[in-house]
Design a protein around this motif. Structure first.
Motif, PDB file in Angstrom:
ATOM      1  N   TRP A   1     -32.355  12.170 -11.960  1.00 47.65           N
ATOM      2  CA  TRP A   1     -31.178  12.632 -11.265  1.00 47.65           C
ATOM      3  C   TRP A   1     -30.103  11.807 -11.257  1.00 47.65           C
ATOM      4  O   TRP A   1     -30.027  10.477 -11.197  1.00 47.65           O
ATOM      5  CB  TRP A   1     -31.955  12.593  -9.617  1.00 47.65           C
ATOM      6  N   THR A   2     -28.561  12.365 -11.435  1.00 46.59           N
ATOM      7  CA  THR A   2     -27.652  11.776 -11.499  1.00 46.59           C
ATOM      8  C   THR A   2     -26.402  12.564 -10.959  1.00 46.59           C
ATOM      9  O   THR A   2     -26.461  13.892 -11.256  1.00 46.59           O
ATOM     10  CB  THR A   2     -27.104  11.478 -12.842  1.00 46.59           C
ATOM     11  N   GLN A   3     -25.544  11.865 -10.312  1.00 47.79           N
ATOM     12  CA  GLN A   3     -24.237  12.769 -10.005  1.00 47.79           C
ATOM     13  C   GLN A   3     -23.608  13.630 -10.920  1.00 47.79           C
ATOM     14  O   GLN A   3     -22.766  14.378 -10.934  1.00 47.79           O
ATOM     15  CB  GLN A   3     -23.454  11.793  -9.166  1.00 47.79           C
ATOM     16  N   LEU A   4     -23.508  12.666 -12.307  1.00 48.10           N
ATOM     17  CA  LEU A   4     -22.659  13.360 -13.203  1.00 48.10           C
ATOM     18  C   LEU A   4     -23.167  14.730 -13.611  1.00 48.10           C
ATOM     19  O   LEU A   4     -22.393  15.553 -14.071  1.00 48.10           O
ATOM     20  CB  LEU A   4     -22.603  12.349 -14.550  1.00 48.10           C
ATOM     21  N   ASN A   5     -24.305  15.084 -13.653  1.00 47.79           N
ATOM     22  CA  ASN A   5     -24.828  16.531 -14.016  1.00 47.79           C
ATOM     23  C   ASN A   5     -25.619  17.330 -13.289  1.00 47.79           C
ATOM     24  O   ASN A   5     -26.326  17.996 -13.533  1.00 47.79           O
ATOM     25  CB  ASN A   5     -25.615  16.409 -15.354  1.00 47.79           C
ATOM     26  N   HIS A   6     -25.451  16.729 -11.951  1.00 44.49           N
ATOM     27  CA  HIS A   6     -26.259  17.474 -10.740  1.00 44.49           C
ATOM     28  C   HIS A   6     -25.600  18.891 -10.772  1.00 44.49           C
ATOM     29  O   HIS A   6     -24.340  19.001 -10.604  1.00 44.49           O
ATOM     30  CB  HIS A   6     -25.931  16.945  -9.605  1.00 44.49           C
TER      31      HIS A   6
END
Length: 406
Positions: A5-10
């Motif tokens: 889970w990462t904000q960059l490719n959420h």
């Protein structure tokens, strides 16, 4: 697929990001949709769905038809496309907006909107709890694709409700010198033009019907333009009998007096579109069509966090009651129009169906999830007549299937 889970490719952040430079362009003067077009192409190159949306459960998840896409991402993608269409004036974003609104959004909710899924799957043969070691999702649990009050996580419960109202608000817009019909759905607006009250009403059954009537009523004579977006996925279009170019805005500039009706009609043809791994999806105009799977529904009523989950605000387990392992075996399709009921995206009474022949093929499933691809591409049966219906008019469905020999 690694579970991370990462904000960059959420997926929801991705959906929101499409409109970012369009909004900035109002200050900077840069291209209104150059960034968004490039971003969309990159995202879809590796994470596409047959509906024109992108996978993400939670983060961008590849192009397998059993990877899910979060309900919130649909609502946010629609809002981004509405902004992009309004700021750039590029009809391309209207095409994407309609695909989201007429496919992904209704598919991820029940027709009465009492229940929704956290993630929808393109090929979805069952909506029951998946064992932890069999979950296909990137970082969601085995209940994420079930219908209910707040499956998996509560954000979509609050968020999906914005999608239809914002879509309705975006269906007609002010243009530089009049009004622009962004989508020919049933809608009405009232404005003042040079001190004159002008009303516009769109009378249509779109996207289940291929024509619309735009009625403009002016209290006193007034000159203004009417722009009508012609979908890029139309094979042809007519506006008041004149040819209109798909993927453009058709412009009428005239003096409007009293009530005037403008008839718009589209030509849509069912076609099998290419999907990764030599799979196919049936598309007609803005609608993707799926093979519906008859379902058995079990209500799951319980108490959680002190809140009683009782129908209709409970959870629902859907299991298949008909065969689903089919492939296309012809490119001959017959379109059937049915009555548009109180719930247009009804599962049991869809307003539009396509009749074709299909054959059973070897296709494995594991724990209620079908394999991304069939074992073999050979017919196990003689061709059977099947009625496909809009993706948004299904709960359980098969959408991406191979084209096999009879």
């Amino acid at each position: 697929m690694d579970k991370y889970w990462t904000q960059l490719n959420h997926v929801v952040n991705t959906a929101m990001a499409f409109k970012s430079r369009a909004l900035m362009s109002l200050l900077t003067g840069e291209s209104a949709d150059g960034f968004a077009r490039e971003m969309y192409e990159k995202v879809m190159r590796y994470n596409s769905m047959a509906t024109g949306h992108f996978t993400g459960d939670e983060c961008l998840s590849g192009d397998s038809p059993v990877q899910g896409s979060e309900c919130c991402s649909v609502a946010e993608a629609m809002y981004s496309y509405e902004i992009l269409l309004a700021v750039s004036g590029n009809p391309f974003w209207g095409d994407l907006l309609e695909k989201e609104a007429f496919n992904c959004l209704p598919a991820t909710t029940t027709p009465d909107m009492w229940a929704h899924q956290y993630v929808q799957m393109t090929n979805q043969i069952c909506c029951s709890r998946i064992a932890p070691d069999q979950v296909p999702f990137n970082s969601n649990g085995g209940e994420a694709h079930m219908f209910g009050l707040e499956p998996n996580f509560g954000c979509c419960t609050a968020n999906f409700n914005q999608a239809w109202p914002k879509f309705a608000l975006s269906a007609v817009a002010l243009s530089a010198d009049g009004l622009a019909v962004m989508s020919p759905v049933p809608v009405s607006v009232r404005i003042e033009k040079e001190g004159t009250a002008v009303s516009l009403q769109v009378i249509s059954g779109y996207p289940f019907r291929d024509e619309a009537v735009i009625e403009i009523t002016a209290e006193r004579p007034v000159e203004m333009e009417l722009l009508v977006r012609i979908p890029g996925f139309a094979q042809g279009a007519l506006v008041d009998g004149e040819k209109a170019e798909p993927g453009s805005f058709y412009r009428i500039y005239r003096k409007w007096e009293g009530s005037t009706r403008v008839k718009v009609s589209f030509s849509f043809v069912p076609v099998l579109t290419d999907r990764p791994n030599d799979m196919k999806a049936l598309v007609r105009g803005p609608l993707v069509f799926s093979l519906p799977i008859t379902e058995t529904c079990r209500k799951l009523e319980y108490v959680k966090d002190g809140v009683e989950r009782k129908a209709p605000y409970c959870d629902y387990e859907l299991t298949p009651a008909s065969d689903w392992n089919y492939g296309f075996c012809t490119e001959t399709f017959e379109v059937r129009g049915n009555e548009i009921g109180e719930f247009p995206f009804a599962v049991d009474n869809p307003p539009l169906q396509i009749k074709t022949e299909m054959v059973k093929i070897p296709w494995q499933e594991n724990g209620g999830v079908c394999a991304p691809l069939p074992q073999e591409r050979r017919a196990l049966s003689q061709p059977e007549e099947k009625l496909l219906q809009p993706y948004g008019c299904t709960n359980l469905r098969m959408t991406e299937m191979p084209l096999v020999s009879r």
